[in-house]
Design an enzyme around this catalytic site. Structure first.
Site, PDB file in Angstrom:
ATOM      1  N   ASN A  54       0.842  -1.197   0.000  1.00  0.00           N
ATOM      2  CA  ASN A  54       0.000   0.000   0.000  1.00  0.00           C
ATOM      3  C   ASN A  54       0.879   1.250   0.000  1.00  0.00           C
ATOM      4  O   ASN A  54       2.111   1.157   0.061  1.00  0.00           O
ATOM      5  CB  ASN A  54      -0.935  -0.040   1.220  1.00  0.00           C
ATOM      6  CG  ASN A  54      -0.185   0.212   2.517  1.00  0.00           C
ATOM      7  OD1 ASN A  54       0.951  -0.229   2.688  1.00  0.00           O
ATOM      8  ND2 ASN A  54      -0.808   0.907   3.435  1.00  0.00           N
ATOM      9  N   CYS A  69       1.875   3.550   2.117  1.00  0.00           N
ATOM     10  CA  CYS A  69       2.873   3.791   3.180  1.00  0.00           C
ATOM     11  C   CYS A  69       3.789   2.603   3.408  1.00  0.00           C
ATOM     12  O   CYS A  69       4.620   2.619   4.337  1.00  0.00           O
ATOM     13  CB  CYS A  69       2.155   4.172   4.467  1.00  0.00           C
ATOM     14  SG  CYS A  69       1.354   5.788   4.385  1.00  0.00           S
ATOM     15  N   GLU A  91       3.516  -0.292   4.681  1.00  0.00           N
ATOM     16  CA  GLU A  91       3.409  -1.218   5.811  1.00  0.00           C
ATOM     17  C   GLU A  91       2.528  -2.429   5.501  1.00  0.00           C
ATOM     18  O   GLU A  91       2.528  -3.399   6.256  1.00  0.00           O
ATOM     19  CB  GLU A  91       2.868  -0.502   7.055  1.00  0.00           C
ATOM     20  CG  GLU A  91       1.366  -0.338   7.144  1.00  0.00           C
ATOM     21  CD  GLU A  91       0.830   0.836   6.338  1.00  0.00           C
ATOM     22  OE1 GLU A  91      -0.390   1.070   6.363  1.00  0.00           O
ATOM     23  OE2 GLU A  91       1.648   1.534   5.699  1.00  0.00           O
TER      24      GLU A  91
END
Length: 653
Positions: free
Chosen positions: A354, A356, A358
């Site tokens: 995704n 970001c 994570e």
């Protein structure tokens, strides 16, 4: 499994259940009023509350939390009865109203709306076919309209100037298509609230890897994308081997500046010519020429070797760009696929994450996120243990129940996503308020005591999330793709959810929860946040204010001095040492200590960690490289760094 089928028989369908969930009754008498700060109430009103046709908020925070709790609680009707639904809704409400747990923004915004997704994270495939590329672009637009973020691996696309069989022309390559996705995304607001975020990924063996790595030197062209290069342990070991072929620091500053200036040229043809001239120079510098040196660049269209690059030079270029511009990040994709992040390797290998980074996901997979506010679980002063483990356990079990329900209440814009998420049933329970917990316990963020406690806390969260998911599976069944998964063997757990924990950044939901973001340190003890609506929210850390108050030191002069000192108290002579030990902010913390904290939490997290490794403006490129190596050596799956002031526009200041 017979028991599960019996429970499911004669229950409502998912669509019927959603209709029931949208008929929100008045909140029951006796429900507590949420206690929110002024900033949290502002976020609830402007970001999450339902609006009238004229655009005015029509929900109080209590109405908002009850709407979400009732709607998500409705999923219990698939497995239980109406009475259980109402009981569950009240439990969910209490968890959110007490700011102990907040789900991701799409769940807050879209619960009880028709045809809206509740998930934040998606990965879509980008195949080497024009129809597939355009379908993914359309799917991306629909996801962003519903307030989700998307990740893409462009590694399957043929490289720039490669042959196109049908037209006998030349391909524009992955970077051009990534830019096209960005331009479409720029015209869409997520759920009518914010601009969409994306992650663009390219594997280090792709022939366009250097062209990709330098694309964000112009920070105004790819405004809706973070970018990362996926590598593996083989690459990192090759970096060590190739170091003997590298002399001084790469002489690329002039080339990178030429690329940056070229991107500003308005004549498209001239811009492309100039950029390509400079990129060609980068390939010439990084090319491996000696026996035993380097690694192969492979054309994904036909598997042919197209070039050979020195791994150390590529690593040095990536880290220099990260130092200078914040991008690209680096993801150890083999570690991701060999971990709990990919519970179903027989379905496929993970290639992307995704926005970001994570949340690694298979193509068409999605994840719904939510975070526990750790600041709410410090024990009383007379307790022998600093953490209220029993209350934390209860919150974790309720939160896992909540997130599993979200999967049933969710509506996806793409059928393939609906199918994949129902098969894997991935959730991402994380934490926020970590920095708050530490200051409440009088522990400095950058201490071994903090690293040890972080590992202990996340181990507990992981264990209880596993247990909660196993308990749900006893009633609801294991995730449908369980057979052949990493859990389908003797001695393993039998969970409801293929993966259960993720550490997300929690930017806005942490404001709603009145707590620090994710596992990040406090950014500053006094700071301003720029919101998308154009307002500047000023914050002074409440725990710091309490500490000043206890010492009769709370006054305008003190706060002004802290603000002028970039929100830090470390160099202020007027501050007692015990406060300096506890109240450290991001800029006070050495990059190695940021990495150690990320590693402490990654050790017991299924998916990934959103943790920015902050550097002061004066940090060197070597400082960045040292952090990358430490991250690799401590077992992290990914790293994102940010050097203060390296970009013109930044959210926090």
């Amino acid at each position: 499994m017979k028991k599960v089928k019996k429970l499911a028989k004669n229950k409502v369908t998912r669509e019927e259940m959603r209709k029931i969930g949208r008929q929100i009754p008045k909140a029951p008498q006796g429900l507590q009023e949420p206690t929110l700060s002024e900033n949290a109430a502002y976020i609830a009103k402007t970001r999450y509350a339902f609006r009238s046709e004229s655009g005015e908020p029509i929900e109080s925070p209590k109405d908002m939390f009850w709407r979400i709790a009732y709607y998500i609680g409705t999923a219990d009707r698939l497995y239980h009865d109406e009475k259980t639904h109402k009981k569950t809704a009240e439990e969910f409400y209490g968890l959110m109203a007490n700011q102990k747990f907040i789900p991701n923004t799409p769940t807050m915004v879209n619960s009880a709306k028709v045809g809206q997704s509740l998930s934040a994270c998606f990965v879509l495939p980008v195949e080497d076919d024009m129809k597939a590329i355009l379908k993914t672009m359309s799917d991306m637009a629909m996801i962003h309209k519903m307030a989700g973020g998307t990740g893409f691996s462009f590694s399957r696309l043929r490289p720039k100037d490669d042959m196109i069989g049908t037209s006998k022309g030349k391909s524009t390559g992955p970077v051009a298509f990534m830019q096209a996705y960005n331009d479409v995304c720029s015209q869409i607001r997520q759920g009518g609230v914010r601009r969409g975020a994306n992650m663009g990924i390219l594997h280090y063996t792709h022939p366009d890897v250097l062209r990709f790595a330098v694309h964000k030197v112009d920070e105004f062209s790819l405004t809706n994308f973070n970018i990362s290069v996926t590598v593996d342990e083989k690459f990192m070991e090759q970096v060590k081997k190739d170091a003997k072929y590298v002399g001084e620091e790469l002489e690329v500053d002039t080339i990178i500046e030429d690329i940056k200036e070229s991107y500003a040229i308005r004549d498209l043809d001239l811009k492309n010519v100039r950029v390509e001239e400079a990129v060609s120079q980068l390939y010439e510098i990084c090319r491996a020429t000696q026996k035993g040196e380097g690694y192969n660049l492979i054309n994904p269209r036909n598997g042919r070797v197209m070039d050979k690059l020195n791994a150390k030079k590529v690593f040095d270029l990536i880290t220099k760009l990260a130092w200078q511009y914040g991008d690209p990040g680096m993801i150890l994709i083999d570690r991701v696929n060999n971990s709990r992040a990919n519970p179903t390797p027989k379905i496929g290998m993970i290639e992307a994450t995704n926005p970001c980074a994570e949340q690694p996901l298979l193509p068409y997979d999605a994840c719904t996120l939510g975070s526990i506010n750790l600041a709410k679980f410090t024990a009383e002063n007379n307790s022998k243990d600093p953490v209220d483990w029993e209350s934390l356990k209860e919150a974790i079990h309720t939160a896992v129940h909540f997130l599993d329900n979200v999967l049933d209440m969710n509506e996806y814009p793409v059928k393939e996503i609906d199918d994949m998420t129902r098969n894997i049933r991935r959730i991402g329970l994380g934490v926020m308020g970590w920095a708050d917990m530490l200051v409440k316990l009088k522990i400095g963020y950058n201490t071994q005591e903090a690293f040890d406690l972080g590992e202990k806390v996340m181990k507990f969260v992981q264990k209880e999330a596993d247990t909660a998911s196993v308990n749900l599976a006893k009633i609801r069944g294991v995730f449908p793709a369980f057979k052949g998964s990493i859990y389908d063997k003797r001695g393993e757990i039998k969970p409801r959810n293929g993966a259960r924990t993720t550490i997300a950044p929690t930017g806005t939901i942490s404001l709603l929860a009145d707590c620090s973001s994710g596992i990040e340190p406090h950014f500053a003890l006094t700071y301003a946040k720029n919101t998308i609506e154009g307002k500047r929210l000023f914050n002074s850390n409440k725990y710091f204010l309490e500490a000043l108050r206890e010492r009769n030191m709370e006054n305008e002069a003190t706060l002004a001095a802290v603000e002028q000192n970039k929100g830090s108290i470390q160099s202020l002579d007027s501050m007692p040492q015990d406060l300096k030990d506890v109240f450290v902010v991001a800029g006070d913390i050495a990059p190695q200590e940021h990495v150690k904290m990320a590693a402490a939490f990654q050790k017991y997290t299924d998916n990934g960690i959103s943790k920015t490794i902050n550097f002061p403006n004066e940090a060197t490129v070597e400082d960045v490289r040292d952090a990358y190596w430490l991250s690799y050596e401590l077992g992290c799956n990914m790293i994102t760094i940010y050097r203060d002031g390296s970009r013109v526009k930044q959210v926090l200041e």
